[in-house]
Design a protein around this motif. Structure first.
Motif, mmCIF file in Angstrom:
data_model
loop_
_atom_site.group_PDB
_atom_site.id
_atom_site.type_symbol
_atom_site.label_atom_id
_atom_site.label_comp_id
_atom_site.label_asym_id
_atom_site.label_seq_id
_atom_site.Cartn_x
_atom_site.Cartn_y
_atom_site.Cartn_z
ATOM 1 N N ASP A 193 -10.353 -5.134 0.915
ATOM 2 C CA ASP A 193 -9.654 -3.753 0.618
ATOM 3 C C ASP A 193 -8.921 -3.876 -0.734
ATOM 4 O O ASP A 193 -9.171 -4.640 -1.669
ATOM 5 C CB ASP A 193 -8.802 -3.570 1.586
ATOM 6 N N TRP A 194 -8.079 -3.042 -0.912
ATOM 7 C CA TRP A 194 -7.204 -2.921 -2.151
ATOM 8 C C TRP A 194 -6.547 -4.287 -2.645
ATOM 9 O O TRP A 194 -6.579 -4.588 -3.921
ATOM 10 C CB TRP A 194 -6.242 -1.908 -2.239
ATOM 11 N N HIS A 195 -6.046 -5.097 -1.632
ATOM 12 C CA HIS A 195 -5.764 -6.451 -2.143
ATOM 13 C C HIS A 195 -6.896 -7.161 -3.032
ATOM 14 O O HIS A 195 -6.679 -7.667 -4.095
ATOM 15 C CB HIS A 195 -5.477 -7.346 -0.930
ATOM 16 N N PHE B 184 -7.384 1.337 -9.989
ATOM 17 C CA PHE B 184 -8.078 2.113 -8.713
ATOM 18 C C PHE B 184 -8.497 3.585 -9.455
ATOM 19 O O PHE B 184 -8.680 4.618 -8.525
ATOM 20 C CB PHE B 184 -7.413 2.446 -7.504
ATOM 21 N N LEU C 299 0.812 -1.149 0.048
ATOM 22 C CA LEU C 299 0.035 0.141 -0.064
ATOM 23 C C LEU C 299 0.872 1.314 0.093
ATOM 24 O O LEU C 299 0.627 2.345 -0.683
ATOM 25 C CB LEU C 299 -0.790 -0.138 1.103
ATOM 26 N N SER D 166 -12.476 0.445 1.662
ATOM 27 C CA SER D 166 -12.447 -1.094 2.275
ATOM 28 C C SER D 166 -13.917 -1.294 2.398
ATOM 29 O O SER D 166 -14.524 -0.059 2.671
ATOM 30 C CB SER D 166 -11.520 -1.455 3.473
ATOM 31 N N HIS E 289 -10.416 5.462 -4.025
ATOM 32 C CA HIS E 289 -10.710 4.201 -4.280
ATOM 33 C C HIS E 289 -9.683 3.346 -3.735
ATOM 34 O O HIS E 289 -9.939 2.235 -3.393
ATOM 35 C CB HIS E 289 -10.636 3.951 -5.772
ATOM 36 N N LEU E 290 -8.246 3.739 -3.731
ATOM 37 C CA LEU E 290 -7.304 2.758 -3.292
ATOM 38 C C LEU E 290 -7.276 2.555 -1.721
ATOM 39 O O LEU E 290 -7.141 1.505 -1.112
ATOM 40 C CB LEU E 290 -5.780 3.397 -3.552
ATOM 41 N N GLU E 291 -7.774 3.580 -0.937
ATOM 42 C CA GLU E 291 -7.899 3.540 0.401
ATOM 43 C C GLU E 291 -9.277 2.680 0.895
ATOM 44 O O GLU E 291 -9.491 2.346 2.183
ATOM 45 C CB GLU E 291 -7.911 4.863 1.170
ATOM 46 N N HIS F 100 -9.545 -5.985 -4.272
ATOM 47 C CA HIS F 100 -10.000 -5.270 -5.836
ATOM 48 C C HIS F 100 -8.839 -5.532 -6.833
ATOM 49 O O HIS F 100 -9.090 -6.001 -7.873
ATOM 50 C CB HIS F 100 -9.878 -3.568 -5.423
ATOM 51 N N LEU F 101 -7.753 -5.675 -6.401
ATOM 52 C CA LEU F 101 -6.482 -5.798 -7.423
ATOM 53 C C LEU F 101 -6.639 -7.358 -7.964
ATOM 54 O O LEU F 101 -6.349 -7.488 -9.031
ATOM 55 C CB LEU F 101 -5.219 -5.626 -6.847
ATOM 56 N N THR G 208 -1.993 1.689 -10.760
ATOM 57 C CA THR G 208 -3.132 2.548 -10.073
ATOM 58 C C THR G 208 -4.127 2.908 -10.942
ATOM 59 O O THR G 208 -5.225 3.298 -10.342
ATOM 60 C CB THR G 208 -2.235 3.859 -9.779
#
Length: 95
Positions: free
Chosen positions: A86-88, A63, A7, A73, A69-71, A90-91, A60
């Motif tokens: 969270d971002w994990h 997001f 992150l 959850s 969007h990155l932050e 989503h990726l 990036t």
């Protein structure tokens, strides 16, 4: 996730992209400032692109090059298991 996919690294990359998007350079020969809008590839708006129209090839982009969007959850439940997406997550969904 570790190394490049942490992150902190993603936040730093997003900040660097934002700083680069704001750069302008004086071009004496043309007597004007040149910005990313002048040189970017913007296939959806080629005649008058804004910085947001420029095609960006970066992790990036998953997001939308957007810190919020990155932050983001959200609570998630699968059967009896509860957790947080969270971002994990989503990726992983994107790739």
């Amino acid at each position: 996730f570790s190394g490049v996919l942490s992150l902190d690294v993603l936040r730093a990359l997003l900040e660097l992209q934002e700083r680069l998007a704001a750069v302008s350079v004086w071009v004496p020969g043309s007597g004007r400032f040149v910005t990313l809008r002048d040189v970017c590839y913007a296939p959806l708006n080629p005649s008058g692109p804004a910085v947001g129209d420029c095609a960006v090839s970066s992790v990036t982009q998953f997001f939308q090059n957007n810190r919020s969007h990155l932050e983001r959850s959200a609570p998630q439940q699968h059967g009896q298991s509860q957790g947080t997406a969270d971002w994990h997550d989503h990726l992983i969904y994107c790739v």
